[in-house]
Motif scaffolding. Structure first.
Motif, short mmCIF file in Angstrom:
data_model
loop_
_atom_site.label_atom_id
_atom_site.label_comp_id
_atom_site.label_asym_id
_atom_site.label_seq_id
_atom_site.Cartn_x
_atom_site.Cartn_y
_atom_site.Cartn_z
N ALA A 77 -20.25 2.18 -7.76
CA ALA A 77 -20.74 2.57 -6.44
C ALA A 77 -19.61 2.59 -5.41
CB ALA A 77 -21.85 1.63 -5.99
N LEU A 78 -18.73 1.61 -5.47
CA LEU A 78 -17.60 1.58 -4.53
C LEU A 78 -16.63 2.72 -4.81
CD1 LEU A 78 -16.90 -2.26 -4.35
CD2 LEU A 78 -17.84 -0.81 -2.55
N HIS A 79 -16.42 3.05 -6.08
CA HIS A 79 -15.51 4.15 -6.42
C HIS A 79 -16.08 5.49 -5.96
CE1 HIS A 79 -12.28 6.18 -8.44
NE2 HIS A 79 -13.14 6.89 -9.16
N VAL A 80 -17.38 5.66 -6.11
CA VAL A 80 -18.02 6.91 -5.68
C VAL A 80 -17.92 7.08 -4.17
CG1 VAL A 80 -20.28 8.07 -5.50
CG2 VAL A 80 -19.55 7.07 -7.67
N THR A 81 -17.96 5.98 -3.43
CA THR A 81 -17.85 6.07 -1.97
C THR A 81 -16.43 6.31 -1.50
OG1 THR A 81 -17.63 3.69 -1.71
CG2 THR A 81 -19.87 4.61 -1.58
N GLY A 82 -15.45 6.26 -2.42
CA GLY A 82 -14.09 6.59 -2.06
C GLY A 82 -13.13 5.42 -1.98
N PRO A 134 -10.36 2.92 -3.23
CA PRO A 134 -9.35 2.99 -4.31
C PRO A 134 -9.65 1.99 -5.42
CG PRO A 134 -8.30 2.85 -2.17
CD PRO A 134 -9.76 2.63 -1.95
N LEU A 135 -9.31 2.39 -6.64
CA LEU A 135 -9.61 1.58 -7.82
C LEU A 135 -8.95 0.20 -7.76
CD1 LEU A 135 -11.43 2.57 -10.03
CD2 LEU A 135 -9.44 3.00 -11.44
N GLN A 136 -7.72 0.12 -7.29
CA GLN A 136 -7.01 -1.16 -7.21
C GLN A 136 -7.74 -2.12 -6.27
OE1 GLN A 136 -2.92 -0.84 -6.13
NE2 GLN A 136 -2.53 -3.02 -6.39
N ASP A 137 -8.24 -1.61 -5.14
CA ASP A 137 -8.98 -2.46 -4.21
C ASP A 137 -10.30 -2.95 -4.81
OD1 ASP A 137 -6.97 -2.05 -2.40
OD2 ASP A 137 -8.07 -0.57 -1.21
N ILE A 138 -10.93 -2.11 -5.63
CA ILE A 138 -12.17 -2.51 -6.29
C ILE A 138 -11.90 -3.67 -7.24
CG2 ILE A 138 -13.98 -1.78 -7.89
CD1 ILE A 138 -13.72 1.03 -6.65
N PHE A 139 -10.83 -3.56 -8.03
CA PHE A 139 -10.51 -4.62 -8.98
C PHE A 139 -10.19 -5.92 -8.25
CE2 PHE A 139 -9.20 -1.15 -12.08
CZ PHE A 139 -10.39 -1.24 -12.80
N ILE A 140 -9.47 -5.83 -7.15
CA ILE A 140 -9.14 -7.04 -6.38
C ILE A 140 -10.41 -7.66 -5.80
CG2 ILE A 140 -8.00 -7.87 -4.29
CD1 ILE A 140 -5.77 -5.82 -4.90
N LEU A 141 -11.29 -6.85 -5.25
CA LEU A 141 -12.53 -7.35 -4.66
C LEU A 141 -13.42 -8.01 -5.71
CD1 LEU A 141 -14.50 -7.51 -2.23
CD2 LEU A 141 -15.41 -5.33 -3.01
N LEU A 142 -13.65 -7.32 -6.83
CA LEU A 142 -14.53 -7.88 -7.85
C LEU A 142 -13.88 -9.08 -8.55
CD1 LEU A 142 -16.13 -4.69 -9.40
CD2 LEU A 142 -17.04 -6.21 -7.65
N GLY A 143 -12.57 -9.06 -8.70
CA GLY A 143 -11.88 -10.23 -9.27
C GLY A 143 -12.00 -11.44 -8.37
N GLY A 144 -11.88 -11.22 -7.05
CA GLY A 144 -12.06 -12.31 -6.10
C GLY A 144 -13.47 -12.86 -6.13
N CYS A 145 -14.45 -11.97 -6.23
CA CYS A 145 -15.84 -12.42 -6.32
C CYS A 145 -16.07 -13.24 -7.58
CB CYS A 145 -16.79 -11.22 -6.31
SG CYS A 145 -16.88 -10.37 -4.73
#
Length: 89
Positions: free
Chosen positions: A39-44, A46-57
């Motif tokens: 969902a975050l990738h579809v909204t635009g 960046p993939l690196q930020d998604i990995f950092i966010l989900l890794g932090g969670c």
């Protein structure tokens, strides 16, 4: 007036049922992280930020579980491992 209740089975002190190995909370986490990432990738985002966010969670969730059930020693080892991972060692 009486309430019909089922008898409660007696257990010995120290006799507990083993916790389930895989249940609804684990299934929800296993499904929700990839769905959130897509969902975050579809909204635009960046993939690196998604990995950092989900890794932090995930790290916060693991730290909370360790703090509640694992004690200080395990929490300290988790913190040390996280510091070594972020330092690249």
């Amino acid at each position: 007036m009486s309430i019909d209740t089922a008898p409660v089975p007696r257990t010995e002190p120290g006799q507990t049922d083993p916790p389930p190995r895989f249940g609804a909370p684990q299934a929800f986490t296993a499904v929700s992280f990839p769905v959130l990432g897509v969902a975050l990738h579809v909204t635009g985002m960046p993939l690196q930020d998604i990995f950092i966010l989900l890794g932090g969670c995930g790290a916060l969730g693991a730290a909370a579980v360790m703090a509640v059930g694992g004690g200080r020693r395990r929490l300290a080892s988790l913190a040390g491992a996280m510091l070594r991972a972020t330092a690249g060692k």
